[in-house]
Design an enzyme around this catalytic site. Structure first.
Site, PDB file in Angstrom:
ATOM      1  N   GLY A   5      51.447  44.903  34.918  1.00 25.98           N
ATOM      2  CA  GLY A   5      51.123  45.617  36.147  1.00 25.98           C
ATOM      3  C   GLY A   5      51.273  44.698  37.333  1.00 25.98           C
ATOM      4  N   LYS A  54      43.583  34.951  33.835  1.00 26.93           N
ATOM      5  CA  LYS A  54      44.518  34.100  34.565  1.00 26.93           C
ATOM      6  C   LYS A  54      44.062  32.652  34.410  1.00 26.93           C
ATOM      7  CE  LYS A  54      47.200  37.193  36.455  1.00 26.93           C
ATOM      8  NZ  LYS A  54      48.660  37.193  36.245  1.00 26.93           N
ATOM      9  N   GLU A  77      51.033  33.463  28.397  1.00 26.85           N
ATOM     10  CA  GLU A  77      52.027  34.145  29.236  1.00 26.85           C
ATOM     11  C   GLU A  77      52.536  33.210  30.332  1.00 26.85           C
ATOM     12  OE1 GLU A  77      50.632  37.982  30.539  1.00 26.85           O
ATOM     13  OE2 GLU A  77      52.087  38.116  32.170  1.00 26.85           O
ATOM     14  N   LYS A  98      57.683  44.658  33.150  1.00 27.66           N
ATOM     15  CA  LYS A  98      57.281  45.346  34.381  1.00 27.66           C
ATOM     16  C   LYS A  98      58.549  46.014  34.876  1.00 27.66           C
ATOM     17  CE  LYS A  98      53.793  41.937  35.592  1.00 27.66           C
ATOM     18  NZ  LYS A  98      53.533  40.711  36.375  1.00 27.66           N
ATOM     19  N   ASP A 138      47.362  33.884  31.205  1.00 26.43           N
ATOM     20  CA  ASP A 138      48.580  34.014  32.014  1.00 26.43           C
ATOM     21  C   ASP A 138      48.561  32.960  33.113  1.00 26.43           C
ATOM     22  OD1 ASP A 138      50.769  34.761  33.494  1.00 26.43           O
ATOM     23  OD2 ASP A 138      50.081  36.802  33.928  1.00 26.43           O
ATOM     24  N   SER A 181      43.715  42.620  32.863  1.00 32.13           N
ATOM     25  CA  SER A 181      44.048  41.315  33.409  1.00 32.13           C
ATOM     26  C   SER A 181      42.938  40.912  34.372  1.00 32.13           C
ATOM     27  CB  SER A 181      45.385  41.389  34.142  1.00 32.13           C
ATOM     28  OG  SER A 181      45.652  40.165  34.797  1.00 32.13           O
ATOM     29  N   ASP A 216      57.043  36.716  31.331  1.00 31.57           N
ATOM     30  CA  ASP A 216      56.911  37.757  32.363  1.00 31.57           C
ATOM     31  C   ASP A 216      58.011  37.488  33.391  1.00 31.57           C
ATOM     32  OD1 ASP A 216      56.159  39.169  34.664  1.00 31.57           O
ATOM     33  OD2 ASP A 216      54.041  38.676  34.573  1.00 31.57           O
ATOM     34  N   LYS A 247      43.031  39.639  29.075  1.00 30.69           N
ATOM     35  CA  LYS A 247      43.871  38.524  29.536  1.00 30.69           C
ATOM     36  C   LYS A 247      43.173  37.882  30.720  1.00 30.69           C
ATOM     37  CE  LYS A 247      47.932  38.806  32.596  1.00 30.69           C
ATOM     38  NZ  LYS A 247      49.238  39.473  32.777  1.00 30.69           N
TER      39      LYS A 247
HETATM   40  O1  OSB Z   1      51.520  38.042  36.196  1.00 31.79           O
HETATM   41  O2  OSB Z   1      50.968  39.852  35.289  1.00 31.79           O
HETATM   42  C1  OSB Z   1      51.027  39.142  36.298  1.00 31.79           C
HETATM   43  C2  OSB Z   1      49.272  40.893  39.213  1.00 31.79           C
HETATM   44  C3  OSB Z   1      50.107  40.555  40.261  1.00 31.79           C
HETATM   45  C4  OSB Z   1      51.183  39.737  40.013  1.00 31.79           C
HETATM   46  C5  OSB Z   1      51.440  39.260  38.727  1.00 31.79           C
HETATM   47  C6  OSB Z   1      50.626  39.626  37.668  1.00 31.79           C
HETATM   48  C7  OSB Z   1      49.490  40.423  37.931  1.00 31.79           C
HETATM   49  C8  OSB Z   1      48.526  40.790  36.909  1.00 31.79           C
HETATM   50  C9  OSB Z   1      47.692  42.016  37.165  1.00 31.79           C
HETATM   51  O3  OSB Z   1      48.306  40.139  35.922  1.00 31.79           O
HETATM   52  C10 OSB Z   1      48.108  43.170  36.330  1.00 31.79           C
HETATM   53  C11 OSB Z   1      47.485  44.447  36.826  1.00 31.79           C
HETATM   54  O4  OSB Z   1      46.301  44.663  36.509  1.00 31.79           O
HETATM   55  O5  OSB Z   1      48.158  45.237  37.504  1.00 31.79           O
HETATM   56 MG    MG Z   2      52.104  37.717  34.211  1.00 25.68          MG
END
Ligand code: OSB
Ligand code: MG
Length: 361
Positions: A283, A157, A206, A255, A181, A130, A231, A155
């Site tokens: 994560g 953001k 996402e 998660k 995402d 991510s 999510d 992925k």
């Molecule tokens: O939306 O998946 C998410 C991190 C913090 C809060 C929300 C998200 C995320 C990530 C990072 O996308 C995932 C990771 O590398 O731990």
């Molecule tokens: Mg997410």
């Protein structure tokens, strides 16, 4: 009995930017219990700010200290604990921290690695990455490196109005498995804007709409060809069932922290399987402790897509564990030692410690 807690603040190697803001460090609450020579750990996935969901580190301490901790005084199995905790509405992240502490404890009592103790595992996790929003040059550089390291899915953001990032990434990398995402940044009036993303051949989009929504996601899914991944919206097996029933999702980012632990997350994965849909493990920028739980879960047969479970070195120059994960060809093996298998780096823990104490149960 006593539960120890440790609040640590560990700087990130690079800031992580999502549609809700930028994080420069991971401030985590870690839990530990010791009984009959067995030492178990867990990590709450919250941060100091209630931005991803309504919980934060302070609410976790309140819910655990004032309500939930007493339910683990006789070290019940995780599902018994969840039954007892039913009277506490919501607060999945607080419950998950205790539920997962019990998973680590019981797998150690049974002298089994957690990944074998949970259920049928393929023995390794497929790993994606991510990547936070940043200057496009910086993102392209990170993607380049991730691709060469063998990550199985990239992925990025995004946020409303930042769709140009997707075009730039796709132009530079025409063939990589790519997803986006939005962390709930769009509204239903943005459906045409989201439809435009169909041209980038994404694995899925996402969480375009906020975490309390299912209805608008189902409306969107009828209008786009790109699969939809939820999510924030999926906080229970019941929500997963409803999402599939109304056609609001093709994929779920599991998660365990958000869903209230492994017991309920297993149900979510089973429901997705029954519906012919897909899951992967996300994560929350966890330390090595939370990461070990995620990787054990991500290795299950029920989990069919690569997750956001990068090795520790993506996040921290020095984690609080002495055995960080290593990724090879986009694969990470869970630890083979009993439980989560993490060996704590005491010196590092002390260095990052901002608060500690005990909860008597
Ligand atoms: O939306 O998946 C998410 C991190 C913090 C809060 C929300 C998200 C995320 C990530 C990072 O996308 C995932 C990771 O590398 O731990
Ligand atoms: Mg997410």
């Amino acid at each position: 009995m006593q539960i120890n807690f440790y609040r640590v603040r560990i700087p990130f190697l690079r800031p992580f930017t999502t549609s809700f803001g930028t994080e420069n460090y991971r401030e985590a609450i870690l839990f530990r219990l010791v009984h009959d020579g067995i030492e178990a750990y867990s990590e709450a996935v919250t941060s100091p700010i209630p931005d991803y969901g309504y919980e934060d580190n302070a609410t976790v301490m309140h819910i655990i200290g004032d309500f939930a901790a007493k339910y683990i005084s006789d070290l019940p199995d995780p599902s018994t604990f969840m039954e007892r905790a039913k009277g506490i509405k919501g607060h999945n992240m607080a419950k998950a921290a205790l539920e997962m502490l019990l998973w680590d404890y019981h797998s150690k009592v049974n002298d089994q690695p957690l990944y074998k103790y949970i259920g049928r595992s393929r023995g390794y996790a497929n790993v994606g990455i991510s990547i936070g929003m940043a200057k496009i040059e910086e993102m392209l550089e990170q993607i380049e490196k991730a691709v060469s390291m063998g990550y199985k899915r990239i992925k990025i953001k995004i946020a409303r109005g930042k769709e140009g990032l997707v075009r730039e990434v796709r132009d530079a990398f025409p063939d990589i498995p790519l997803s986006v995402d939005a962390n709930g940044d769009y509204t239903p009036s943005d459906i045409p804007r989201l439809k435009d993303l169909d041209r980038y051949d994404l694995e899925y989009i996402e969480q375009p709409f906020p975490g309390d929504d299912l209805i608008y996601h189902s409306r969107l899914k009828k209008e786009i060809s790109t699969p939809l991944c939820l999510d924030e919206s999926i906080t229970s097996a019941d929500k997963a069932k409803k999402a599939f029933e109304i056609g609001a999702a093709d994929v779920i980012n599991i998660k365990p922290g958000r869903i209230g632990g492994f017991t309920e997350s297993l149900r979510v994965a089973e429901i997705a399987r029954e519906n012919g849909e897909h899951v992967w493990v996300g994560g929350m920028l966890e330390t090595g402790i939370g990461r070990a739980f995620n990787i054990a879960f991500a290795s299950l047969d029920l989990v069919d897509y690569p997750g956001d479970t990068s090795p520790n070195e993506k996040y921290f120059s020095r984690d609080i564990v002495r055995n960080p994960f290593k990724m090879k060809n986009g694969i990470i093996e869970p630890y083979h030692d009993p439980g989560i298998g993490v060996r704590i780096d005491e010196e590092s823990l002390l260095r990052y410690l901002v608060d500690a104490g005990t909860i008597s149960v």
